[in-house]
Design an enzyme around this catalytic site. Sequence first.
Site, short mmCIF file in Angstrom:
data_model
loop_
_atom_site.label_atom_id
_atom_site.label_comp_id
_atom_site.label_asym_id
_atom_site.label_seq_id
_atom_site.Cartn_x
_atom_site.Cartn_y
_atom_site.Cartn_z
N GLY A 38 6.40 -2.95 23.37
CA GLY A 38 5.57 -2.24 24.21
C GLY A 38 4.17 -2.74 24.52
CB ALA A 100 6.56 10.14 20.00
CG HIS A 123 -2.02 3.79 14.37
ND1 HIS A 123 -3.16 3.95 14.15
CD2 HIS A 123 -1.55 4.99 15.45
CE1 HIS A 123 -3.63 5.13 14.71
NE2 HIS A 123 -2.77 5.74 15.53
CG ASP A 207 -6.88 3.48 16.20
OD1 ASP A 207 -7.56 2.60 16.64
OD2 ASP A 207 -5.95 4.18 16.73
#
Length: 348
Positions: A38, A100, A123, A207
């Site tokens: 993505g 998610a 992340h 972040d």
Amino acid sequence: MKMNFGGVEETVVTRDEFPLEKARKVLEKETIAVIGYGVQGPAQALNMRDNGFSVIVGQRKGGKTYQKAIDDGWVEGETLFDIEEAVKKGTIICYLLSDAAQIELWPTVKKHLTKGKTIYFSHGFAVTFKDKTGIIPPKDVDVILVAPKGSGRTVRKHFLEGRGINSSFAVFQDATGKAQEKVRAMGVGVGSGFLFPTTFQKEVYSDLTGERGVLLGAIAGLMEAQYNLLRKHGHNPSEAFNETVEEATQSLIPLIGENGMDWMFACCSTTAQRGALDWKPKFKKAVEPVFDELYKSVESGNEAEITIKANSKPDYREGLKKELDAMKNSEMWKTGAKVRELRPENQK
């Protein structure tokens, strides 16, 4: 390489001491499975493929991103697989799905994280907020992070231009004794020019604060406030937009990137310099309480909880589109679209 930043000494990894050839040697026996195609997935996968690593992609069939992977040259059954098959085949699992989606797919991924494998994140969210995500890697796998300081588009653009993007890196768990070399090799492989050490927790705290603050939320809010003020006082839409957005993005922000804020100030008129120096402390004082509130919300896990709850809704994408369309269709950004049409590169 040791470097001093504001009186603090840090060790920065560069391509001089960790060149691409060394990275290839470290990962020569690894199959790198990029899960998700993505935002970061395409850039990191393509950069690693172009750098000569053994890369496969795992993505759900049937969607736009699966077709994008095919369009980018990934071959079904050879270098493109469904997610579970890619996780089985991979020895380094690049978990680049949305936060998610990472939660949703974790049971599938975890069962194939066998001893000696590596799970890689870009992340620190999933691991830092494990009490909310349920993502707890097995003890016998390496857990590493490389977080490019830019969108996937920027990561790929810099790579194609022969430039390296700045990235943070961290090791959360070193089960094999080789995690430090692996994370550096992965950082070089995905197109980093410089690698700055951090931890999973510090990465996600900075972040989330940055995204909600200067990088996205604050700058969007400041621009809207100034644009609306100028319009309220009778300035034309084009004038309000040019003075708020166009000059900032096309002239001043690039100057900051070149040589810093002081240099950008020095490149402006004396009238602009005086006004900016006088008003900067007032803006700083006004927003400091907002940033304090923001950081506390990040640190407490409140922002993580909000994100997980919102992004896990079945109609999340539809709701997001409505919010973004509202921004796109506002007078300010409709004006912006017309102004951009006038740029030489957009003239036919």
